[in-house]
Design an enzyme around this catalytic site. Structure first.
Site, PDB file in Angstrom:
ATOM      1  N   ARG A   5       2.801  22.087  -0.230  1.00 44.64           N
ATOM      2  CA  ARG A   5       3.147  22.794   0.999  1.00 44.64           C
ATOM      3  C   ARG A   5       3.351  21.835   2.169  1.00 44.64           C
ATOM      4  O   ARG A   5       3.464  22.271   3.323  1.00 44.64           O
ATOM      5  CB  ARG A   5       2.049  23.798   1.371  1.00 44.64           C
ATOM      6  CG  ARG A   5       2.172  25.144   0.647  1.00 44.64           C
ATOM      7  CD  ARG A   5       1.008  26.086   0.937  1.00 44.64           C
ATOM      8  NE  ARG A   5       0.782  26.284   2.360  1.00 44.64           N
ATOM      9  CZ  ARG A   5      -0.297  25.851   3.024  1.00 44.64           C
ATOM     10  NH1 ARG A   5      -1.246  25.177   2.413  1.00 44.64           N
ATOM     11  NH2 ARG A   5      -0.423  26.100   4.315  1.00 44.64           N
ATOM     12  N   LYS A   6       3.424  20.555   1.902  1.00 45.89           N
ATOM     13  CA  LYS A   6       3.683  19.572   2.965  1.00 45.89           C
ATOM     14  C   LYS A   6       5.182  19.550   3.266  1.00 45.89           C
ATOM     15  O   LYS A   6       5.899  18.599   2.959  1.00 45.89           O
ATOM     16  CB  LYS A   6       3.172  18.197   2.547  1.00 45.89           C
ATOM     17  CG  LYS A   6       1.651  18.145   2.432  1.00 45.89           C
ATOM     18  CD  LYS A   6       1.167  16.774   1.995  1.00 45.89           C
ATOM     19  CE  LYS A   6      -0.354  16.746   1.904  1.00 45.89           C
ATOM     20  NZ  LYS A   6      -0.866  15.436   1.428  1.00 45.89           N
ATOM     21  N   THR A   7       5.629  20.649   3.850  1.00 44.72           N
ATOM     22  CA  THR A   7       7.048  20.849   4.121  1.00 44.72           C
ATOM     23  C   THR A   7       7.288  20.911   5.624  1.00 44.72           C
ATOM     24  O   THR A   7       6.351  20.992   6.423  1.00 44.72           O
ATOM     25  CB  THR A   7       7.535  22.151   3.464  1.00 44.72           C
ATOM     26  OG1 THR A   7       6.697  23.236   3.891  1.00 44.72           O
ATOM     27  CG2 THR A   7       7.481  22.055   1.948  1.00 44.72           C
ATOM     28  N   THR A  64       8.519  15.641  -0.304  1.00 50.75           N
ATOM     29  CA  THR A  64       9.091  16.113   0.952  1.00 50.75           C
ATOM     30  C   THR A  64       8.737  15.225   2.144  1.00 50.75           C
ATOM     31  O   THR A  64       9.408  15.285   3.176  1.00 50.75           O
ATOM     32  CB  THR A  64       8.616  17.545   1.271  1.00 50.75           C
ATOM     33  OG1 THR A  64       7.190  17.620   1.089  1.00 50.75           O
ATOM     34  CG2 THR A  64       9.288  18.553   0.361  1.00 50.75           C
TER      35      THR A  64
END
Length: 300
Positions: free
Chosen positions: A145-147, A283
């Site tokens: 979820r490191k977006t 990402t």
């Protein structure tokens, strides 16, 4: 090269809000007057999209929608997920866009920004997928979820185009209990129990663990996925095998490795017993693929 994403129409994968996301990019780039558009007017033009660095094409539905919203038409020379090289000329024709001059320039920067990042993520994902296949590892390469806020749908989509797993899409997709959840609750067992009381049978529970002892507590509490965080490669593989052996025939669970994984250091982690490896680097700090859009001069 075979495409890793096999869909009749890639846009069918996308949620109902994705076109509004595209609209927000255009709104951001032209919040008031379009001065440059006033200068160039509405003569019919064609612009060529060039790929100027090696990569994997990703983001076709979003690119199409940007130009659809400004009344232009895109004609692709390549398919989504296809690898390309710029060649001796330093540029590869990827698509042509037809429309009024001011419309082409309205869509140019939002479309190129998206395509550069999506293709960069897909390119890194493809290399990781190829590395996994080369070493015969049967596990899953996944994102995190490191977006980028507001851009997650594109980044997760690009992971799929590159041939890797998206991991959970958001906080509602799976219950992941990290160190902060455990500290706030008081124990791994208490955190898992509370999570199960709300998530029920439909959601898997993943627990971040710093040691085999913590992993055993999580397994005993009923966790479905054990994330062994910040282990080195041999340590992760050994811990995974120890846990699988200890609970063989008693409990079913997956082992995930995470923390600082990159293309350069991943090989020692590709061991038996490890089911998932998740990469924030899919990402974060990913190199973009250079594209340009050039309006073609009118012939005299």
């Amino acid at each position: 090269m075979a495409h890793c994403l096999t869909l009749g129409d890639p846009s069918h994968l996308l949620p109902t809000n994705w076109k509004r996301v595209v609209s927000s990019w255009l709104d951001e780039d032209t919040p008031s007057f379009d001065y440059g558009g006033f200068v160039v007017g509405e003569s019919e033009q064609v612009a060529i999209l060039y790929g100027k660095a090696p990569g994997v094409l990703a983001g076709v539905p979003f690119f199409n929608e940007v130009f659809h919203q400004v009344d232009c038409r895109v004609e692709w020379k390549m398919k989504e997920g296809e690898s390309f090289e710029p060649g001796p000329s330093g540029k590869k024709e990827v698509a042509r866009v037809y429309g009024k001059a001011r419309s082409l320039l309205l869509g140019e920067r939002p479309a190129l920004n998206m395509l550069a990042r999506a293709s960069g993520i897909a390119t890194r994902a493809r290399r990781l997928r190829q590395l996994k296949d080369k070493h015969g590892w049967q596990g899953v390469i996944a994102g995190t979820r490191k977006t980028t806020p507001g851009f997650r749908i594109v980044e997760k989509y690009a992971m799929l185009v590159g041939g890797v797993d998206t991991h959970r899409a958001d906080l509602s997709s799976m219950i992941m209990l990290k160190d902060n959840h455990v500290w706030a609750t008081g124990s791994i067992t208490g955190a898992v129990k509370a999570a199960r009381s709300t998530g029920g049978f439909a959601l898997k529970i993943e627990v971040e663990c710093q040691s085999e002892a913590e992993a055993e507590e999580a397994i005993d509490a009923g966790a479905d996925i054990i994330m062994l965080d910040n282990f080195d490669g041999p340590g992760l593989v050994a811990a995974a095998q120890n846990l699988k052996k200890k609970y063989a025939g008693k409990r079913m669970f997956l082992i995930e490795g995470s923390g600082g994984l990159t293309e350069e250091n991943v090989v020692p982690y590709l061991g038996e017993g490890v089911d998932v490896l998740s990469f924030g680097s899919l990402t974060q700090s990913v190199p973009h693929i250079d594209f340009s859009l050039k309006v073609q001069p009118k012939k005299a």
